[in-house]
Write an enzyme that holds these catalytic residues in place. Structure first.
Site, PDB file in Angstrom:
ATOM      1  N   LYS A  54     -44.216 -37.584  48.668  1.00  0.00           N
ATOM      2  CA  LYS A  54     -43.265 -37.737  47.853  1.00  0.00           C
ATOM      3  C   LYS A  54     -43.466 -39.124  46.918  1.00  0.00           C
ATOM      4  O   LYS A  54     -44.207 -39.860  47.484  1.00  0.00           O
ATOM      5  CB  LYS A  54     -41.889 -38.169  48.666  1.00  0.00           C
ATOM      6  CG  LYS A  54     -40.662 -38.189  47.911  1.00  0.00           C
ATOM      7  CD  LYS A  54     -39.353 -38.328  48.735  1.00  0.00           C
ATOM      8  CE  LYS A  54     -38.230 -38.285  47.945  1.00  0.00           C
ATOM      9  NZ  LYS A  54     -36.776 -38.509  48.870  1.00  0.00           N
ATOM     10  N   SER A 129     -33.324 -35.229  47.829  1.00  0.00           N
ATOM     11  CA  SER A 129     -34.036 -35.800  46.732  1.00  0.00           C
ATOM     12  C   SER A 129     -35.501 -35.514  46.964  1.00  0.00           C
ATOM     13  O   SER A 129     -36.498 -35.608  45.828  1.00  0.00           O
ATOM     14  CB  SER A 129     -34.108 -37.310  46.678  1.00  0.00           C
ATOM     15  OG  SER A 129     -34.331 -38.011  47.725  1.00  0.00           O
ATOM     16  N   SER A 153     -32.064 -36.041  52.400  1.00  0.00           N
ATOM     17  CA  SER A 153     -33.098 -35.950  51.199  1.00  0.00           C
ATOM     18  C   SER A 153     -34.246 -34.958  51.558  1.00  0.00           C
ATOM     19  O   SER A 153     -34.987 -34.642  50.984  1.00  0.00           O
ATOM     20  CB  SER A 153     -33.635 -37.014  50.836  1.00  0.00           C
ATOM     21  OG  SER A 153     -32.457 -37.814  49.629  1.00  0.00           O
TER      22      SER A 153
END
Lengths: 436, 454
Positions: A54, A129, A153
């Site tokens: 990420k 996210s 997330s």
């Protein structure tokens, strides 16, 4: 077993043709890194696996943009502790994934680098996210990926994309090198196509970090100790979940729980009466901590001042955080949120007291259609109501695909006691076997 | 007109590493931005290391030396947000009080806490040096219970003494920073920042008292404001009005678990903690019978006080105290050294004092020996031997010197014989010069009298 170079090349080719916008940056040295792994006589637990990261985790030499214009030219000068550990076990970093800007969002639409597509449900949001970390698994663009979970997330996009996602106990995985959303809630965790993959990654990245004030001295051989025999496990189901959740999702989850029962688990009813208070508690905490965390993006060091270039949701959180942390509101919002958090934590631990895990849905609604962005933040925030309690209580929680509703994946969420990772993984593996 | 003064004092703790990372604290000896890492420059994603334990212990010890109660509840490290180029994260980490409700010289100590130093910003070049960023500071906040600039100076001197006794703060100059609050009866409170020395504090307070008095005399009111002390001009200058005070939006730092101080820690520190200087003074006066002023000088430096106690075991304490005050202190001051820095050992002083007591050397020679020791410490016996400074008793050298002195100072000799007794002192002085102070003045006087009166 393909060589590391073969494995990484395969994924690089797939990424080249990919249309999901899962990656913000590809590691140009991935092949070189794979060659180095192939040359090693003795290889680590992740030997040659392609790992996607990420974009809010520092990987030396790659951009940790947080999918924001604020950090679009920020190249990490150091490796996060989890990255050091992945490299030590011979994983090959393949690239940096797309995400909601600064992890503020659960749709994958707020990235400054364009939204992420959901490969498992065309035309729908992938969730967020950690959008790209979930879609890169669902679209088969890497072996394992890392995301971060502050209020869901990891679990939210895992549910929407039909992959395995895991949010560990707060403090189990070092946060050193993870760019903050809310420091008291953030945890790094893995995505994988199967439970074994997630367990292996968790085994690699978890454990005490001497350079950090909030890590725990714990790490079990999660993959090695995986045991799908869950006969005798007590699995809690929460009565409050049903009222908040789309009944079509509930139906799918109930079927999944039945499968666990068939595997020998005992189903026990438990209650979380203050479940809905989790949302305001969570968001007040996030606003204040995020405001604090973003003060370093003042335009002096990283090019751009965050308030000048960020998207609407990031700005909303900064301004709200700035507003409610004012001296005149001391005790009214943030302190109250901290107090409420203790209450919710106590309630969650109480619910877990007489069971091994709690099983239930991950997101109360199906992912909305891309382009149909939810304008009302309160409606948008309500999507997190089932995931935030785990963060507020600091407990571990895993998600595995339960089934599909109207062709859209829905995830079964298994939550456990602090440091109860192994039991959650065992239940997930039992379910994986039952689903096949 | 009643004057009320309070201080906030910052001192750097003399630990080799920073408060939240392992970078060295030697920020002045190295090139700018070399003692840095991602933690002390606030790089995205970095997290503070667990708090430097030496710094925590130092703050506890300092708080205990200042008679504070040590906080047993969790002590949170707070984030104090403000926007300035020297702050890499946009906030400074500062702990809640570690100790509270202490006192020193009758002045209340409100609190003692830990915080991190920011970097150094040069407004002229626009450059920031982060070498200092994260260096541990202890902050001491006094109650507004000081009532004159002079008392302020005395308090600060005593505080510096206490801090140096702990051995836990940096002693090289220029590391202390203080702010002071001052208000005159009928006026508002004014804060003065940017004071770097006791002398500066004294000057700033005096300037400010005069400024505020003059304002009031002219019927003007004293505004509540923050002023900066300009060391070069010894004046204070308005910075900003206090009304628009910053809101620091304090929150407990979520990255750092609160500190917990247990009784065992307090006891282990108490066991190694030094006796506070003012208590030492009282004890010296009581146990050794030395005068209060002498005790004050003996306790002015821990190493000197310790040396005195060893010396007092072998030499008459009053004699030793007197001599240390007059002679040793004079030499240390002249060389601008502390006793510790001078390298003089207690056994050397014992040796020197004993030689004087046994009459092997004169007091004058003793002065010379300590002057030599001040520059090059060593065994006084050897110094005396090497330089041939042993006392001259009755011998040819002394007799010759006496004869010569009488011849050369006929006038004074005659005045003495004519009944002017003090005239002889002049001749004694001449003999002393000729023998370079190695002869005992009493012996000289006796010889002169014998010679002149026969």
């Amino acid at each position: 077993m393909p060589s590391a170079v073969e494995n990484v090349s395969k994924y690089l080719e797939r990424i080249e043709k990919d249309k999901t916008n899962s990656f913000i940056e590809i590691n140009k040295d991935a092949i070189r890194d794979a060659k180095a792994v192939d040359k090693k006589p003795k290889k680590g637990k992740l030997a040659g696996l392609a790992i996607a990261i990420k974009s809010n985790i520092n990987v030396r030499g790659l951009h940790a943009t947080c999918a924001s214009k604020t950090l679009e030219s920020y190249v990490a000068g150091y490796d996060a502790t989890v990255i050091e550990r992945i490299k030590r076990e011979d994983g090959v970093i393949i690239g940096m994934t797309n995400m909601d800007e600064f992890a503020c969002g659960s749709s994958g639409e707020t990235s400054a680098f364009g939204h992420t597509e959901n490969p498992a449900a065309k035309g729908r949001i992938p969730g967020g996210s950690s959008s790209g970390s979930a879609t890169s698994i669902a679209a088969n663009l890497c072996d394992i990926s890392l995301g971060s979970d502050t209020g869901g997330s990891i679990r939210n996009p895992a549910s929407h994309c039909g992959v395995v996602g895991f949010k560990p106990t707060y403090g189990l995985v070092p946060r050193y090198g993870l760019i903050d959303l809310a420091m008291s809630l953030d945890q790094i965790g893995p995505f994988a196509r199967d439970v074994k993959g997630a367990a292996t990654m968790l085994e690699v990245i978890s454990g005490f970090n001497v350079k950090e004030g909030t890590t725990l001295k714990a790490n079990n051989g999660y993959a090695k100790n995986l045991n799908p025999d869950i006969s005798g496990y007590k699995i809690g189901v929460v009565e409050e979940f049903e009222r908040l959740t789309d009944h079509k999702i509930t139906k799918e989850i109930d079927k999944s729980i039945k499968k666990l029962e068939n595997k020998g688990a005992e189903i026990v009813e438990v209650s979380l009466p203050n479940l809905e208070a989790g949302l305001p508690t969570y968001y007040l905490t996030v606003f204040v901590e995020f405001f604090s965390a973003t003060r370093k993006f003042d335009g002096r060091r990283y090019g751009k001042k965050i308030e000048d270039v960020c998207g609407r949701e990031v700005l909303r959180r900064i301004l709200l955080g700035k507003y409610i942390s004012q001296k005149e509101f001391t005790g009214k919002y943030y302190k109250k949120a901290l107090q409420f958090r203790s209450l919710i934590k106590a309630e969650v631990l109480e619910a877990l007291k007489d069971v091994d895990v709690i099983a239930g849905p991950t997101v109360p609604k199906l992912p909305h259609k891309l382009g149909g962005e939810i304008k009302d933040p309160l409606v948008m925030y309500a999507y997190d109501v089932l995931t935030v309690p785990a963060n507020l209580a600091g407990i571990p929680a895993g998600v595995i695909k339960a089934g599909e509703v109207e062709g859209v994946p829905v995830g079964l969420q298994i939550q456990g006691k602090p440091l109860g990772e192994q039991k959650i993984l065992n239940v997930m593996q039992a379910f994986e076997g039952a689903a096949k | 007109m009643k004057t009320i003064i309070g201080f906030e004092i910052h001192e750097q703790i003399n630990t080799p590493t920073k408060l939240f990372c392992d970078c060295p604290t030697t920020y002045r000896e190295v090139e700018p931005n070399t003692n840095i890492c991602e933690v002390c420059t606030g790089m995205p994603g970095s997290k503070p290391f667990p708090v430097n334990q030496y710094a925590i212990d130092a703050a506890i010890e300092i708080a205990m030396m200042l008679n504070c109660e040590i906080i047993k509840d969790p002590v949170y490290i707070q984030r104090k947000h403000y926007n300035y180029p020297d702050l890499p994260s946009g906030y400074q980490r500062t702990s809640l009080p570690i100790g509270k409700n202490g006192n020193l010289l009758g002045v209340g100590i409100w609190e003692v806490h830990l915080e991190e130093d920011p970097g150094k910003y040069d407004p002229v070049t626009g450059k920031v040096d982060y070498n200092r960023s994260g260096v541990p500071l202890v902050e001491i906040v006094t109650a507004p219970e000081i009532y004159s600039a002079k008392d302020g100076r005395n308090f600060m001197r005593e505080l510096v003494k206490v801090l140096s006794y702990t051995g836990k703060v940096r002693t090289e100059g220029g590391t202390m920073r203080m702010d002071t609050n001052i208000s005159l009866e009928g006026g508002r409170r004014v804060e003065i920042k940017n004071i770097n020395s006791i002398r500066g504090a004294y000057k700033a307070l005096n300037f400010e008292i005069t400024r505020q008095k003059n304002l009031m005399k002219r019927g003007k009111s004293v505004k509540q404001e923050t002023r900066a002390f300009l060391e070069s001009q010894m004046i204070t200058k308005a910075m900003r009005a206090k009304e628009e005070a910053d809101d620091y939006r304090y929150i407990p730092d979520p990255d750092i678990p609160p500190l917990l101080v247990f009784d065992e820690k307090i006891e282990s520190i108490r066991a190694i903690m030094q006796e506070a200087p003012h208590l030492k003074e009282e004890r010296f006066a009581h146990d050794y019978g030395v005068k209060a002023d002498d005790a004050n000088i003996l306790a002015s430096e821990l190493e000197l006080a310790n040396a005195f106690e060893k010396i007092a075991k072998e030499v008459d304490p009053k004699f030793a105290a007197n001599w240390i005050r007059d002679e040793l202190k004079r030499v240390l001051l002249y060389n601008k050294k502390t006793f510790k820095e001078s390298g003089i050992r207690h056994k050397h002083i014992v040796g020197l004092l004993k030689m004087m007591q046994r009459g092997e050397i004169t007091a004058k020679t003793g002065q010379k020996v300590i002057e030599i020791m001040g520059e090059k410490p060593g065994d006084p016996q050897k110094i005396v031997e090497e330089l041939g400074m042993g006392k001259i008793t009755k011998n040819d050298v002394l007799e010759t010197a006496v004869d010569e002195a009488i011849k050369e100072n006929k006038k004074a000799a005659n005045e003495y014989l004519g009944g002017k007794g003090e005239a002889l002192n002049f001749v004694v002085g001449a003999v002393m010069r000729k023998t370079k102070g190695r002869a005992d003045p009493a012996t000289i006087l006796k010889m002169l009298k014998e010679r002149l009166e026969k």
